[in-house]
Write an enzyme that holds these catalytic residues in place. Structure first.
Site, mmCIF file in Angstrom:
data_model
loop_
_atom_site.group_PDB
_atom_site.id
_atom_site.type_symbol
_atom_site.label_atom_id
_atom_site.label_comp_id
_atom_site.label_asym_id
_atom_site.label_seq_id
_atom_site.Cartn_x
_atom_site.Cartn_y
_atom_site.Cartn_z
ATOM 1 N N GLY A 29 -6.222 -4.683 7.848
ATOM 2 C CA GLY A 29 -6.540 -3.267 7.980
ATOM 3 C C GLY A 29 -6.567 -2.611 6.619
ATOM 4 N N MET A 31 -4.212 -1.038 4.995
ATOM 5 C CA MET A 31 -3.023 -1.220 4.159
ATOM 6 C C MET A 31 -2.917 -2.628 3.592
ATOM 7 S SD MET A 31 0.010 0.721 6.207
ATOM 8 C CE MET A 31 -0.139 2.409 6.768
ATOM 9 N N LYS A 50 3.227 -9.389 6.078
ATOM 10 C CA LYS A 50 2.207 -8.403 5.725
ATOM 11 C C LYS A 50 2.150 -8.271 4.212
ATOM 12 C CE LYS A 50 0.043 -4.142 7.035
ATOM 13 N NZ LYS A 50 -0.170 -3.238 8.165
ATOM 14 N N ASP A 152 1.424 7.230 10.749
ATOM 15 C CA ASP A 152 0.216 6.452 11.052
ATOM 16 C C ASP A 152 0.260 5.911 12.486
ATOM 17 O OD1 ASP A 152 -2.301 5.456 10.460
ATOM 18 O OD2 ASP A 152 -1.537 3.567 9.637
#
Length: 524
Positions: A29, A31, A50, A152
């Site tokens: 995505g 980020m 991540k 978010d």
């Protein structure tokens, strides 16, 4: 002819911090990217890593990143509805953090393949709110309480997993990270804006530094509108920052009827969503507790209404005629004379009826007649469209319990037809054949469904048309068998406890047992 070059992912096959072996890319995505990895320090346990698409240029930014990850880790320990952050690190100035690996789907994927019923919406929304409430109440850091605003909230950051004991659990992802990315020093508003434009509050887009919990409440309002209607409350001609700002700041959201005149959503729920979407923060609910209180009120009203409807509407036609026809049936010659059972569609003068044919000892059959029984369905529709159809029979003293279970593969025409008949008729016949006199049906029992069970079966058929087969039928059966065995153990324990504590008032006692039974079995 030259073939286009495929992108080579530099992280796959790489060890991060000499501990996490990156195996595969599972999501990406704005980020960063999420990878499936093995934790070498814990025997290859699967985790999600991540990797953020930015560089930590200064010590100050590195410390801020560590602080936000620490906050996320604390929240995951406090609430089951927030994903657990396990660790973090930096690889060549690129930050990453490690989370528990979740097997399931995010809300965006779910909304693409199936609309949410009111009951399903209430369950998911309550869990989202419980996670947000925990964050908004804050965590303790160096003796100070810090309320945490997510910034978010969107369908991609709401993840759904199945738990054998607790059913469906909602997990909120990416707490604290949006704030860290937004606050990096040396950035302009346009450069540093982090958030999903369709879900941002007006004040967030205006770059206000002191966002409070009501910004998350606005994003939640957008999400709730989409969950209930299947559509976004605002329509824009482009995906630009300016266009979305105009929509969030000035566009009035349509009513539910304007989106879909056939939609049936309780008025109190519609009012709550519209209040969350208020342009001014002072006009919204001031905290998540107020939303939870309203959701609980709607849930009680919805459940009461469903119960009254179920008690007033004749869900099942008179079955005496088809029961008499069942008594004329003989045991199939191609079936062994043994304690077995099988489902069968029976064509009667009242139409096609779903039946289960069971051969049992005569003494056992006599104990089950006019006694307690229950029906449930175990499913994992997100991985394969198959149901495990379970019928439970008990005698009054609970000295004998018989579990009858059958797989219904919705990729198979026969399985589809059985489920369709069950949903349409709302009942099925259980035909008993005695081992001692196996030829002719000796007794017939009619088992009925609740209104919610019939809706559940209809939903399965709808989902099946859009579902993917992520595993083989045999693998699906093994998974459902494992879930079934877990449920059976808990049911037996609960039956034994209640048997000792309540011998009087059998009818009331059994209603409690099966209320618990419905709660324990896997919900979809």
């Amino acid at each position: 002819m030259l073939k286009p070059k495929t992108e080579v992912d530099i992280y796959i096959g790489k060890f991060l911090n000499n501990r996490y072996l990156i195996k595969d890319l599972i999501g990406k995505g704005g980020m960063g990217r999420v990878y499936l990895a093995e934790d070498a320090a814990k025997g290859g346990t699967l985790v999600a890593v991540k990797i953020l698409m930015l560089s930590l240029g200064t010590q100050q930014i590195s410390q801020r990143f560590a602080r936000e990850v620490f906050i996320g880790a604390q929240l995951g320990r406090k609430s089951k509805n927030i994903v657990r952050v396990l660790s973090y690190g930096v690889d060549d100035k690129t930050p990453f953090y490690v989370m528990e690996y979740l097997l399931g789907k995010n809300l965006k994927q779910i909304l693409k393949i199936q609309p949410l019923t009111t009951a399903k919406f209430l369950d998911i929304c309550q869990q989202i709110c419980l996670g947000l409430q925990c964050a908004h109440q804050g965590i303790s850091l160096k003796g100070e309480i810090y309320p945490i605003v997510h910034r978010d909230i969107k369908p991609e950051n709401i993840f759904m997993i199945e738990d054998a004991n607790q059913g469906e659990i909602v997990k909120i992802l990416d707490f604290g990270i949006a704030k860290f990315l937004t606050e990096r020093s040396g950035m302009t508003l346009t450069d540093s804006f982090i958030g999903s434009l369709p879900y941002c509050s007006p004040e967030h887009m205006e770059g206000r530094k002191l966002l409070d919990v009501r910004s998350d409440i606005y994003s939640l309002g957008v999400l709730m509108f989409e969950m209930l209607t299947g559509k976004h409350p605002f329509q824009t001609q482009s995906n630009s920052f300016g266009t979305w700002y105009q929509a969030h700041r000035f566009q009035i959201p349509p009513t539910f009827e304007e989106v879909n005149s056939q939609i049936q959503v309780p008025q109190e729920l519609q009012k709550l969503v519209m209040k969350c979407l208020a342009k001014e923060v002072s006009d919204r609910p001031q905290n998540i507790s107020q939303i939870l209180e309203k959701l609980e009120q709607v849930k009680h009203q919805f459940n009461d209404h469903s119960w009254q409807a179920a008690s007033l509407v004749q869900l099942v036609p008179v079955t005496s005629v088809s029961e008499k026809e069942c008594l004329q049936k003989t045991w199939p010659k191609n079936k062994p004379i043994a304690p077995i059972g099988f489902p069968h569609l029976l064509h009667t003068t009242q139409g096609t009826v779903a039946t289960i044919w069971a051969m049992l000892p005569q003494e056992e059959i006599s104990k089950f007649l006019n006694k307690t029984h229950g029906t449930e369905f175990i499913a994992k529709m997100n991985i394969y469209p198959m149901l495990l159809w379970v019928t439970v029979l008990c005698d009054a003293q609970l000295s004998l319990t018989r579990w009858l279970s059958y797989f219904l593969d919705l990729k198979d025409q026969k399985g589809q037809k059985i489920v369709r008949v069950l949903a349409d008729t709302g009942y099925y016949h259980l035909l008993f054949f005695a081992l001692e006199e196996p030829t002719r049906c000796t007794h017939v029992m009619t088992l009925t469904f609740t209104a919610s069970q019939r809706q559940q079966l209809a939903d399965y058929l709808t989902i099946n048309q859009k579902s993917n087969e992520l595993i083989s039928p045999e693998q699906a059966k093994n998974i459902l068998k494992a879930e079934y065995e877990k449920v059976k153990l808990e049911i037996r324990q609960n039956l034994a406890i209640d048997s000792q504590s309540e011998k009087a008032g059998f009818k009331e006692w059994m209603s409690k047992i099966f209320e618990r039974f419905l709660q324990l079995l896997i919900r979809n």
